[in-house]
Design a protein around this motif. Structure first.
Motif, PDB file in Angstrom:
ATOM      1  N   THR A   1      -5.689 -20.252 -18.484  1.00 41.56           N
ATOM      2  CA  THR A   1      -5.740 -20.934 -19.657  1.00 41.56           C
ATOM      3  C   THR A   1      -5.535 -22.308 -18.878  1.00 41.56           C
ATOM      4  OG1 THR A   1      -4.433 -21.190 -21.009  1.00 41.56           O
ATOM      5  CG2 THR A   1      -3.450 -20.112 -19.874  1.00 41.56           C
ATOM      6  N   THR A   2      -5.248 -23.877 -20.060  1.00 40.32           N
ATOM      7  CA  THR A   2      -5.270 -24.435 -20.348  1.00 40.32           C
ATOM      8  C   THR A   2      -3.857 -24.749 -19.867  1.00 40.32           C
ATOM      9  OG1 THR A   2      -6.006 -25.174 -22.592  1.00 40.32           O
ATOM     10  CG2 THR A   2      -8.049 -25.338 -21.309  1.00 40.32           C
ATOM     11  N   SER A   3      -3.057 -25.055 -19.502  1.00 39.21           N
ATOM     12  CA  SER A   3      -1.749 -25.904 -19.818  1.00 39.21           C
ATOM     13  C   SER A   3      -1.944 -27.795 -19.723  1.00 39.21           C
ATOM     14  CB  SER A   3      -1.646 -25.017 -19.134  1.00 39.21           C
ATOM     15  OG  SER A   3       0.309 -25.537 -18.374  1.00 39.21           O
ATOM     16  N   THR A   4      -0.598 -27.726 -19.690  1.00 45.49           N
ATOM     17  CA  THR A   4       0.470 -29.071 -19.016  1.00 45.49           C
ATOM     18  C   THR A   4       0.409 -29.171 -17.831  1.00 45.49           C
ATOM     19  OG1 THR A   4       2.370 -28.300 -20.054  1.00 45.49           O
ATOM     20  CG2 THR A   4       1.097 -29.208 -21.941  1.00 45.49           C
ATOM     21  N   TYR A   5       0.977 -28.525 -17.032  1.00 47.89           N
ATOM     22  CA  TYR A   5       0.532 -27.851 -15.587  1.00 47.89           C
ATOM     23  C   TYR A   5       0.216 -27.159 -14.716  1.00 47.89           C
ATOM     24  CZ  TYR A   5       3.873 -23.819 -16.378  1.00 47.89           C
ATOM     25  OH  TYR A   5       4.693 -23.327 -16.728  1.00 47.89           O
ATOM     26  N   GLY A   6      -0.411 -26.914 -14.066  1.00 48.92           N
ATOM     27  CA  GLY A   6      -1.226 -26.030 -12.826  1.00 48.92           C
ATOM     28  C   GLY A   6      -2.091 -26.666 -12.310  1.00 48.92           C
ATOM     29  N   GLU A   7      -2.812 -26.187 -12.117  1.00 54.40           N
ATOM     30  CA  GLU A   7      -3.819 -26.442 -10.786  1.00 54.40           C
ATOM     31  C   GLU A   7      -5.534 -27.140 -10.895  1.00 54.40           C
ATOM     32  OE1 GLU A   7      -5.573 -23.437  -8.514  1.00 54.40           O
ATOM     33  OE2 GLU A   7      -3.278 -21.897  -8.817  1.00 54.40           O
TER      34      GLU A   7
ATOM     35  N   ILE B   1      -6.011 -30.141 -26.409  1.00 56.93           N
ATOM     36  CA  ILE B   1      -6.653 -31.259 -26.326  1.00 56.93           C
ATOM     37  C   ILE B   1      -6.224 -32.642 -27.260  1.00 56.93           C
ATOM     38  CG2 ILE B   1      -8.559 -31.661 -28.288  1.00 56.93           C
ATOM     39  CD1 ILE B   1      -9.875 -28.928 -27.950  1.00 56.93           C
ATOM     40  N   VAL B   2      -5.429 -31.988 -28.280  1.00 55.87           N
ATOM     41  CA  VAL B   2      -4.221 -33.029 -28.691  1.00 55.87           C
ATOM     42  C   VAL B   2      -3.824 -33.478 -27.732  1.00 55.87           C
ATOM     43  CG1 VAL B   2      -2.468 -33.635 -30.659  1.00 55.87           C
ATOM     44  CG2 VAL B   2      -4.657 -31.907 -30.442  1.00 55.87           C
ATOM     45  N   ARG B   3      -2.444 -32.641 -27.171  1.00 49.65           N
ATOM     46  CA  ARG B   3      -1.464 -33.251 -26.419  1.00 49.65           C
ATOM     47  C   ARG B   3      -1.351 -34.194 -25.283  1.00 49.65           C
ATOM     48  NH1 ARG B   3       1.972 -27.780 -27.270  1.00 49.65           N
ATOM     49  NH2 ARG B   3       2.461 -27.711 -29.862  1.00 49.65           N
ATOM     50  N   GLU B   4      -3.123 -33.737 -24.357  1.00 46.29           N
ATOM     51  CA  GLU B   4      -3.610 -34.395 -23.242  1.00 46.29           C
ATOM     52  C   GLU B   4      -4.234 -35.299 -23.788  1.00 46.29           C
ATOM     53  OE1 GLU B   4      -1.617 -33.356 -20.809  1.00 46.29           O
ATOM     54  OE2 GLU B   4      -0.713 -31.142 -22.217  1.00 46.29           O
TER      55      GLU B   4
END
Length: 620
Positions: A353-359, A260-263
């Protein structure tokens, strides 16, 4: 639903009476029915005639007579209700034609075409979970099952606070507080680390500065400290999911606070909030330098000494975001109100899971949000709603529901077992993760399973572990939400009375009867004609008929305990019927009916157990 059908017929009759007398039914006088405790007073009753006496300027008995006359013209009502009796001073007692009820299929009202996001569990990922966390998860999972049963699309979130003080404390402890002790699980090791670190803060004030450094590192990411925090959190979360799996609790999505913060989610929320008059930066006083969301109708800086003043702070003077700030951004995303979206990857085979990379997938975009969080978080939850309202999202704020519940504390005997000083003689003792006081879920289920294993004679049915999980889950659900649960090991392991074990035994008993009936070629089909019912039969079928009403009301009130109350009474009535009325040894005139009633009970109980998240055993 049965009650809805009867209420609708009564409403129509009352409207016709009011119209004939030139009056209008006040909005404050709705038509309501209830099941009398004494069956001699009918299957349902209403006091609407007494409520209308002043409006219609007639006696309740006269009004009841007029309503009865209108009902006599309603063919559908007459098929279902074979007698409408008037009793002084103006009650109307209704008696149901149960044969017609059994033939007719009543259905639940159609659910609105809405998606509900339910957030529950949301344990700090810094140590093993305890029984207090489990109450949250059991309530949340039951609400998921309940709302799906009612026809809603439900998405289940587990919010992972991987930027908070608790994780920072554990990381500080791992780096600065040596601990040499054998542990079977990583979470149990962290349990002791977290406790020892909080005690060390008093002895070594310098450690507090290390926590601030860790908090900054966790928020910024891509540093040694932040990677350590991530590794700890991910390992703990996996253990939490394994623990919850034992209780039939699943999730669709893990939402990580760091994402939530970094993205950029908070950055987007911040830009929206800056344009509202309620969000500002304090320039003086105790909160100088903080960005604060003030209550509508209050002045900036009002009541800085309030217990809740820090809950209004979204950004601290040192630049660190508060939990409430990140929660506001999260809720704006839940409703699809931000331009940002996450990307996702699999955390386990079943959970994303939410992620910095993915679908890119379609999560969120809810029509309603339900948060299961204990009563101590009531004010921060109100601030999230306040933020939505201040941004003009009034409909979303109205559909944000906080399911508040009482915490779990320890009985004196349970506290004494954990080494707590109980000499004060208090009725209950609070658990404290900082002090390392609490009952871990894994230890609890092992203890309960051992008690069950030692007391059961037939061990060929459900495993003692499964029975233990069901017992604990039901124990935590059967209390009203706002009740503080005082956990006592003896009560939790009881196998009679209002317990999960009693419900499972009742289901297995009914299934055993039906299996024997099938062996004798007696099928549980609706008999060609209902016999005159015994009192125990009447009480059972009468209660079964309220199942849909119970489901609907529990969904409206978000009350798992209402399902527990219904289910316990259902099993009590069945066991009374089982004792009072021979089933397989009954005469040919009543045998088909009693087998059918047993089948109806089994199916209804099966649905209730499914909603409560309990198994339906073939034998115990």
């Amino acid at each position: 639903m049965l009650s809805q059908f009867i209420t609708s017929s009564l409403q129509q009759a009352v409207n016709q009476v009011c119209e004939a007398l030139g009056a209008k039914l006040p909005d404050s006088t709705p038509v309501r029915i209830e099941q009398p405790a004494n069956m001699e007073h009918g299957d349902y009753a209403t006091n609407i005639a007494m409520q209308l006496a002043k409006v219609l300027r007639k006696t309740p008995l006269q009004i009841a007579g007029l309503i009865q006359a209108e009902l006599e013209q309603d063919t559908s009502y007459k098929q279902l209700v074979y007698a409408t009796e008037i009793v002084a001073p103006g009650f109307m007692n209704l008696r149901i034609n149960w044969e017609y009820w059994a033939e007719r299929r009543f259905e639940l009202p159609a659910a609105a075409n809405q998606k509900i996001v339910i957030e529950h569990t949301s344990i700090n990922p810094n140590k093993s979970a305890h029984i207090g966390h489990l109450r949250n998860s059991c309530i949340g999972d039951t609400l998921v099952r309940l709302m799906r049963k009612l026809g809603y699309e439900v998405e289940v979130h587990n919010y992972i606070d991987d930027l908070g003080n608790q994780l920072a404390d554990t990381v500080v402890g791992m780096l600065h507080t040596p601990l040499s002790k054998e542990h079977a699980r990583f979470g149990d090791y962290c349990w002791d680390v977290y406790s020892s670190t909080n005690k060390a803060y008093d002895r070594e004030p310098g450690l507090v500065q290390h926590r601030t450094e860790v908090l900054h590192a966790l928020e910024e990411g891509n540093q040694n400290l932040s990677w350590i925090g991530l590794l700890v959190a991910e390992r703990i979360v996996k253990e939490h999911l394994e623990e919850m799996k034992q209780f039939g609790i699943d999730y669709d999505l893990l939402v990580w606070e760091s994402n939530i913060v970094r993205e950029g989610f908070w950055a987007s929320a911040f830009e929206l909030l800056k344009n509202t008059p309620l969000f500002h930066q304090e320039t003086e006083g105790k909160l100088a330098g903080c960005w604060v969301l003030k209550q509508s109708g209050t002045e900036a800086g009002d009541d800085p000494e309030s217990d809740h003043s820090m809950d209004k702070v979204l950004i601290r003077s040192n630049g660190i975001l508060t939990y409430t700030a990140k929660d506001i951004a999260y809720h704006l995303w839940k409703y699809g109100l931000l331009s940002n979206d996450f990307v996702y990857k699999k955390f386990t085979d079943e959970v994303w899971t939410t992620s910095t990379y993915g679908e890119q997938l379609s999560f969120g975009k809810a029509d309603m949000v339900i948060n299961v969080i204990d009563h101590r978080q009531q004010y921060p939850q109100a601030m999230v709603k306040q933020a939505l309202e201040s941004l003009g999202f009034h409909e979303e704020a109205a559909k944000l529901r906080h399911v508040s519940y009482g915490v779990v504390s320890l009985s004196p005997s349970a506290a004494a077992d954990l080494g707590i000083d109980t000499s004060e003689g208090k009725a209950s003792y609070a658990m404290s993760g900082r002090q390392g006081i609490g009952i871990k879920i894994t230890e609890l289920i092992e203890q309960v399973a051992k008690v069950i294993e030692d007391t059961r004679s037939d061990k060929s049915g459900l495993s003692s572990h499964m029975i233990a999980a069901a017992s604990i889950r039901y124990y935590l659900l059967r209390f009203a939400l706002h009740t503080e649960v005082v956990f006592d090991m003896k009560q939790a392991t009881e196998i009679s009375g209002n317990t999960g074990v009693y419900l499972l035994y009742s289901y297995a008993r009914a299934l055993s009867v039906l299996n024997k009936a099938q062996e004798a070629d007696i099928l549980p089909s609706l008999p060609a004609q209902f016999p005159a019912m015994d009192k125990a039969e009447h009480a059972l079928i009468r209660h079964i008929s309220t199942w849909q009403d119970t489901l609907y009301a529990a969904g409206e009130e978000l009350s798992p305990s209402a399902i527990c109350n219904f289910t316990y009474e259902l099993c009590s009535l069945f066991n009374n019927f089982y004792s009072a009325c021979p089933i397989l040894k009954a005469g040919e005139d009543v045998l088909p009916f009693r087998v059918w009633l047993t089948s109806l009970f089994k199916d209804t109980l099966g649905e209730a157990l499914e909603v409560l998240g309990l198994p339906t055993p073939s034998r115990m």
